[in-house]
Design an enzyme around this catalytic site. Structure first.
Site, PDB file in Angstrom:
ATOM      1  N   PHE A  81       0.821  -1.223   0.000  1.00  0.00           N
ATOM      2  CA  PHE A  81       0.000   0.000   0.000  1.00  0.00           C
ATOM      3  C   PHE A  81       0.846   1.260   0.000  1.00  0.00           C
ATOM      4  CE2 PHE A  81      -2.636  -3.070   2.359  1.00  0.00           C
ATOM      5  CZ  PHE A  81      -3.851  -2.927   1.720  1.00  0.00           C
ATOM      6  N   SER A 125      -5.504   1.580  -8.852  1.00  0.00           N
ATOM      7  CA  SER A 125      -6.641   2.494  -8.707  1.00  0.00           C
ATOM      8  C   SER A 125      -7.457   2.523  -9.990  1.00  0.00           C
ATOM      9  CB  SER A 125      -6.090   3.894  -8.426  1.00  0.00           C
ATOM     10  OG  SER A 125      -7.077   4.880  -8.622  1.00  0.00           O
ATOM     11  N   ALA A 126      -8.726   2.833  -9.841  1.00  0.00           N
ATOM     12  CA  ALA A 126      -9.592   3.022 -11.015  1.00  0.00           C
ATOM     13  C   ALA A 126      -9.106   4.189 -11.863  1.00  0.00           C
ATOM     14  CB  ALA A 126     -11.019   3.276 -10.560  1.00  0.00           C
ATOM     15  N   TYR A 149       0.226  11.104 -10.316  1.00  0.00           N
ATOM     16  CA  TYR A 149      -0.235  10.024  -9.424  1.00  0.00           C
ATOM     17  C   TYR A 149      -0.763   8.855 -10.263  1.00  0.00           C
ATOM     18  CZ  TYR A 149      -3.351   7.357  -6.407  1.00  0.00           C
ATOM     19  OH  TYR A 149      -3.985   6.323  -5.757  1.00  0.00           O
ATOM     20  N   LYS A 153       0.548   4.628 -10.959  1.00  0.00           N
ATOM     21  CA  LYS A 153      -0.224   3.371 -10.886  1.00  0.00           C
ATOM     22  C   LYS A 153      -0.104   2.601 -12.205  1.00  0.00           C
ATOM     23  CE  LYS A 153      -1.707   4.038  -6.688  1.00  0.00           C
ATOM     24  NZ  LYS A 153      -0.990   3.355  -5.612  1.00  0.00           N
ATOM     25  N   ASN A 199     -11.030  14.607  -0.758  1.00  0.00           N
ATOM     26  CA  ASN A 199     -12.046  13.651  -1.197  1.00  0.00           C
ATOM     27  C   ASN A 199     -13.401  13.935  -0.556  1.00  0.00           C
ATOM     28  OD1 ASN A 199      -9.274  11.697  -1.014  1.00  0.00           O
ATOM     29  ND2 ASN A 199     -10.344  11.908  -2.944  1.00  0.00           N
ATOM     30  N   ARG A 231     -19.786   8.059  -8.644  1.00  0.00           N
ATOM     31  CA  ARG A 231     -18.635   7.204  -8.331  1.00  0.00           C
ATOM     32  C   ARG A 231     -19.110   5.905  -7.682  1.00  0.00           C
ATOM     33  NH1 ARG A 231     -16.989  10.658 -10.954  1.00  0.00           N
ATOM     34  NH2 ARG A 231     -15.153  12.005 -10.711  1.00  0.00           N
TER      35      ARG A 231
HETATM   36  P1  NAD Z   1      -2.720   6.279   3.320  1.00  0.00           P
HETATM   37  O1  NAD Z   1      -1.921   7.498   3.041  1.00  0.00           O
HETATM   38  O2  NAD Z   1      -3.669   6.293   4.466  1.00  0.00           O
HETATM   39  O3  NAD Z   1      -1.745   5.013   3.502  1.00  0.00           O
HETATM   40  C1  NAD Z   1      -0.500   4.933   2.871  1.00  0.00           C
HETATM   41  C2  NAD Z   1       0.531   4.584   3.945  1.00  0.00           C
HETATM   42  O4  NAD Z   1       1.816   4.434   3.323  1.00  0.00           O
HETATM   43  C3  NAD Z   1       0.672   5.648   5.030  1.00  0.00           C
HETATM   44  O5  NAD Z   1       0.571   5.049   6.309  1.00  0.00           O
HETATM   45  C4  NAD Z   1       2.078   6.233   4.799  1.00  0.00           C
HETATM   46  O6  NAD Z   1       2.671   6.648   6.011  1.00  0.00           O
HETATM   47  C5  NAD Z   1       2.782   5.072   4.144  1.00  0.00           C
HETATM   48  N1  NAD Z   1       3.906   5.425   3.256  1.00  0.00           N
HETATM   49  C6  NAD Z   1       3.920   6.349   2.258  1.00  0.00           C
HETATM   50  N2  NAD Z   1       5.133   6.352   1.662  1.00  0.00           N
HETATM   51  C7  NAD Z   1       5.882   5.393   2.280  1.00  0.00           C
HETATM   52  C8  NAD Z   1       7.197   4.929   2.131  1.00  0.00           C
HETATM   53  N3  NAD Z   1       8.030   5.443   1.225  1.00  0.00           N
HETATM   54  N4  NAD Z   1       7.640   3.940   2.954  1.00  0.00           N
HETATM   55  C9  NAD Z   1       6.853   3.414   3.895  1.00  0.00           C
HETATM   56  N5  NAD Z   1       5.575   3.833   4.096  1.00  0.00           N
HETATM   57  C10 NAD Z   1       5.109   4.810   3.304  1.00  0.00           C
HETATM   58  O7  NAD Z   1      -3.488   5.897   1.962  1.00  0.00           O
HETATM   59  P2  NAD Z   1      -4.629   4.830   1.673  1.00  0.00           P
HETATM   60  O8  NAD Z   1      -5.871   5.561   1.346  1.00  0.00           O
HETATM   61  O9  NAD Z   1      -4.655   3.802   2.728  1.00  0.00           O
HETATM   62  O10 NAD Z   1      -4.070   4.240   0.312  1.00  0.00           O
HETATM   63  C11 NAD Z   1      -3.249   3.091   0.288  1.00  0.00           C
HETATM   64  C12 NAD Z   1      -2.850   2.789  -1.153  1.00  0.00           C
HETATM   65  O11 NAD Z   1      -4.035   2.633  -1.935  1.00  0.00           O
HETATM   66  C13 NAD Z   1      -2.036   3.885  -1.829  1.00  0.00           C
HETATM   67  O12 NAD Z   1      -1.066   3.273  -2.645  1.00  0.00           O
HETATM   68  C14 NAD Z   1      -3.063   4.607  -2.673  1.00  0.00           C
HETATM   69  O13 NAD Z   1      -2.489   5.213  -3.799  1.00  0.00           O
HETATM   70  C15 NAD Z   1      -3.983   3.466  -3.082  1.00  0.00           C
HETATM   71  N6  NAD Z   1      -5.341   3.925  -3.434  1.00  0.00           N
HETATM   72  C16 NAD Z   1      -6.064   4.662  -2.524  1.00  0.00           C
HETATM   73  C17 NAD Z   1      -7.329   5.117  -2.869  1.00  0.00           C
HETATM   74  C18 NAD Z   1      -8.138   5.955  -1.912  1.00  0.00           C
HETATM   75  O14 NAD Z   1      -9.112   6.590  -2.341  1.00  0.00           O
HETATM   76  N7  NAD Z   1      -7.841   5.982  -0.616  1.00  0.00           N
HETATM   77  C19 NAD Z   1      -7.860   4.825  -4.127  1.00  0.00           C
HETATM   78  C20 NAD Z   1      -7.113   4.054  -5.015  1.00  0.00           C
HETATM   79  C21 NAD Z   1      -5.845   3.613  -4.639  1.00  0.00           C
HETATM   80  N1  UFG Z   2     -16.473  16.137  -4.911  1.00  0.00           N
HETATM   81  C1  UFG Z   2     -17.179  17.260  -4.602  1.00  0.00           C
HETATM   82  N2  UFG Z   2     -16.721  18.055  -3.587  1.00  0.00           N
HETATM   83  C2  UFG Z   2     -15.591  17.761  -2.874  1.00  0.00           C
HETATM   84  C3  UFG Z   2     -14.864  16.595  -3.214  1.00  0.00           C
HETATM   85  C4  UFG Z   2     -15.330  15.806  -4.249  1.00  0.00           C
HETATM   86  O1  UFG Z   2     -18.211  17.546  -5.217  1.00  0.00           O
HETATM   87  O2  UFG Z   2     -15.232  18.529  -1.961  1.00  0.00           O
HETATM   88  C5  UFG Z   2     -16.984  15.238  -5.983  1.00  0.00           C
HETATM   89  C6  UFG Z   2     -16.026  15.014  -7.140  1.00  0.00           C
HETATM   90  O3  UFG Z   2     -16.206  16.006  -8.122  1.00  0.00           O
HETATM   91  C7  UFG Z   2     -16.421  13.607  -7.610  1.00  0.00           C
HETATM   92  C8  UFG Z   2     -16.868  12.920  -6.324  1.00  0.00           C
HETATM   93  O4  UFG Z   2     -17.166  13.962  -5.406  1.00  0.00           O
HETATM   94  O5  UFG Z   2     -17.541  13.686  -8.466  1.00  0.00           O
HETATM   95  C9  UFG Z   2     -15.795  12.034  -5.714  1.00  0.00           C
HETATM   96  O6  UFG Z   2     -14.593  12.773  -5.541  1.00  0.00           O
HETATM   97  P1  UFG Z   2     -13.354  12.213  -4.692  1.00  0.00           P
HETATM   98  O7  UFG Z   2     -12.300  13.268  -4.703  1.00  0.00           O
HETATM   99  O8  UFG Z   2     -13.826  11.703  -3.387  1.00  0.00           O
HETATM  100  O9  UFG Z   2     -12.915  10.940  -5.532  1.00  0.00           O
HETATM  101  P2  UFG Z   2     -12.386  10.861  -7.032  1.00  0.00           P
HETATM  102  O10 UFG Z   2     -13.234   9.866  -7.725  1.00  0.00           O
HETATM  103  O11 UFG Z   2     -12.216  12.157  -7.672  1.00  0.00           O
HETATM  104  O12 UFG Z   2     -10.906  10.350  -6.744  1.00  0.00           O
HETATM  105  C10 UFG Z   2     -10.663   9.016  -6.430  1.00  0.00           C
HETATM  106  C11 UFG Z   2      -9.370   8.838  -5.626  1.00  0.00           C
HETATM  107  C12 UFG Z   2      -8.170   9.223  -6.453  1.00  0.00           C
HETATM  108  C13 UFG Z   2      -8.207   8.556  -7.787  1.00  0.00           C
HETATM  109  C14 UFG Z   2      -9.520   8.871  -8.460  1.00  0.00           C
HETATM  110  C15 UFG Z   2      -9.691   8.277  -9.818  1.00  0.00           C
HETATM  111  O13 UFG Z   2      -9.394   9.610  -4.457  1.00  0.00           O
HETATM  112  O14 UFG Z   2      -7.014   8.784  -5.767  1.00  0.00           O
HETATM  113  O15 UFG Z   2     -10.575   8.371  -7.640  1.00  0.00           O
HETATM  114  O16 UFG Z   2     -10.049   6.937  -9.750  1.00  0.00           O
HETATM  115  F1  UFG Z   2      -7.176   8.980  -8.570  1.00  0.00           F
END
Ligand code: NAD
Ligand code: UFG
Length: 337
Positions: A81, A125-126, A149, A153, A199, A231
């Site tokens: 992760f 990620s999507a 970003y 991926k 988000n 979404r």
């Molecule tokens: P998060 O930031 O809560 O978790 C990521 C963790 O990785 C953190 O605890 C951070 O301290 C650690 N980290 C970052 N860089 C590091 C490094 N170099 N070495 C060791 N640890 C490190 O994020 P999350 O929401 O839990 O996301 C986890 C993964 O899922 C990420 O790769 C993210 O890109 C991917 N992802 C997240 C979402 C989302 O919406 N949350 C969507 C799609 C993909």
């Molecule tokens: N939105 C708002 N107001 C806000 C935040 C978001 O209206 O303050 C809307 C956005 O326009 C979107 C929806 O809420 O329509 C969801 O937005 P998020 O930012 O929660 O999520 P996204 O789908 O934009 O982003 C997520 C992940 C990214 C990833 C992306 C594409 O957080 O890491 O999906 O898959 F890159």
């Protein structure tokens, strides 16, 4: 069953996954540099699971740290992760993102190779479906990105494919998450972003708890039923269980697979606001603002491959996701400390 290294295991999705791995009988070693999380999360994981976690504070970009973990523990598989995840920040600081996400993954894979560890489940990620595909997204669609970003991926998926080609014994599963939200039912684990959330649901949670005044709805003129963005929101616990399935799969199969983890259903911004209002029992002040650059109208998964390959499907609906998010928010007014 096996010892799993969870990089980024103190983070939002990683912490929930540690709980599900422990529940399933795996042993867990967390490697996290705490750049976006707190060490207190580890005790919370242990409390929920009633089992110990080995925590190693280290950086995946540091070859020495990776070497220490792999020589100290007999790791059977990795759930990876660790990485940075803010789209806007990646546009401002691309090298920081390429270095941490891609550089870190390569360093981690080198340590795995050296220690003969050949199974990895990766957080994709999507976002890799880019702007040119139409939902529902299937895994065979072409991938692309619109920001650094997203490119990390796309590129890490390619690196994993290449490693699997070079070594026929290697197994890599790239899980393409849709929009993870919600929190652990106990209220002990959840999303705790620093500063103003990017988000939707973390932003709504801050409005509901009075820390922010008003939600900006980014556009109401999309080609969707109510004009706001759609979404595929997925409960983080459902997502975490998907990782256990992916690890079980990687234990028995070789080669590369990309697999969507989503519900297969979309919710609009206004539908999420309504569900959150129901969960917290108060109105969420909102105003329509211009569209956010780079946003698409509709994104949701075709979730059939995960069902076929893993027997996995998401269970929670948007109401339950919002209830659990609110429960965590209420119980942790200062976040996880
Ligand atoms: P998060 O930031 O809560 O978790 C990521 C963790 O990785 C953190 O605890 C951070 O301290 C650690 N980290 C970052 N860089 C590091 C490094 N170099 N070495 C060791 N640890 C490190 O994020 P999350 O929401 O839990 O996301 C986890 C993964 O899922 C990420 O790769 C993210 O890109 C991917 N992802 C997240 C979402 C989302 O919406 N949350 C969507 C799609 C993909
Ligand atoms: N939105 C708002 N107001 C806000 C935040 C978001 O209206 O303050 C809307 C956005 O326009 C979107 C929806 O809420 O329509 C969801 O937005 P998020 O930012 O929660 O999520 P996204 O789908 O934009 O982003 C997520 C992940 C990214 C990833 C992306 C594409 O957080 O890491 O999906 O898959 F890159």
């Amino acid at each position: 069953m096996g010892k799993i290294l969870v990089t980024g295991g103190a983070g939002f999705i990683g912490s929930h996954t540690c709980v599900e791995l422990l529940d399933a009988g795996y042993e867990v070693v967390v490697m996290d540099n705490l750049s976006n999380s707190k060490e207190a999360v580890i005790q919370r994981i242990e409390k929920i699971a009633g089992k110990p976690v080995d925590f190693f504070k280290g950086d995946i970009c540091c070859a020495e740290d990776c070497e220490t973990v792999f020589s100290q523990f007999a790791i059977d598989a990795v759930v990876h992760f660790a990485g940075y995840k803010a789209v806007g920040e990646s546009v401002e600081k691309p090298l920081m993102y390429y270095n941490n996400n891609i550089g870190g993954s390569v360093t981690l894979l080198e340590a795995m190779q050296k220690h003969n560890c050949k199974r990895i489940v990766f957080s994709s990620s999507a976002t890799v479906y880019g702007m040119n595909n139409e939902a529902p997204y299937t895994e065979d669609m072409p991938t692309s990105a619109t920001n650094p970003y997203g490119y990390t991926k796309v590129m890490i998926e390619q690196i994993l494919r290449d490693v699997c080609v070079s070594d026929g014994d290697f197994s890599a599963v790239a899980l393409r998450y849709f929009n993870p939200i919600g929190a652990h039912k106990s209220g002990l684990l959840g999303e705790d972003p620093n500063g103003i959330p990017n988000n939707l649901v973390p932003y709504i949670a801050k409005v509901a708890s009075g820390k922010l005044e008003c939600l900006g709805v980014f556009g109401d003129d999309y080609d969707t039923p109510d004009g706001t963005g759609v979404r595929d929101y997925i409960h983080v616990t459902d997502l975490a269980k998907g990782h256990v399935c992916a690890i079980d799969y990687a234990m028995k199969n070789k080669g590369f697979e990309a697999v969507n983890l989503g519900t297969g259903n979309g919710s609009s911004v206004l539908q999420v606001v309504e569900a959150y209002e129901k969960a917290c029992g108060k109105a969420i002040p909102k105003k329509i603002t211009p569209r956010r650059a780079g946003d698409i109208a509709v994104s949701y998964a075709d979730a059939s491959k995960a069902l076929e390959l893993f027997g996995w499907s998401a269970k929670a609906d948007i109401n339950e996701m919002c209830e659990d998010s609110w429960n965590f928010t209420k119980l942790n007014p200062a976040g996880i400390i």
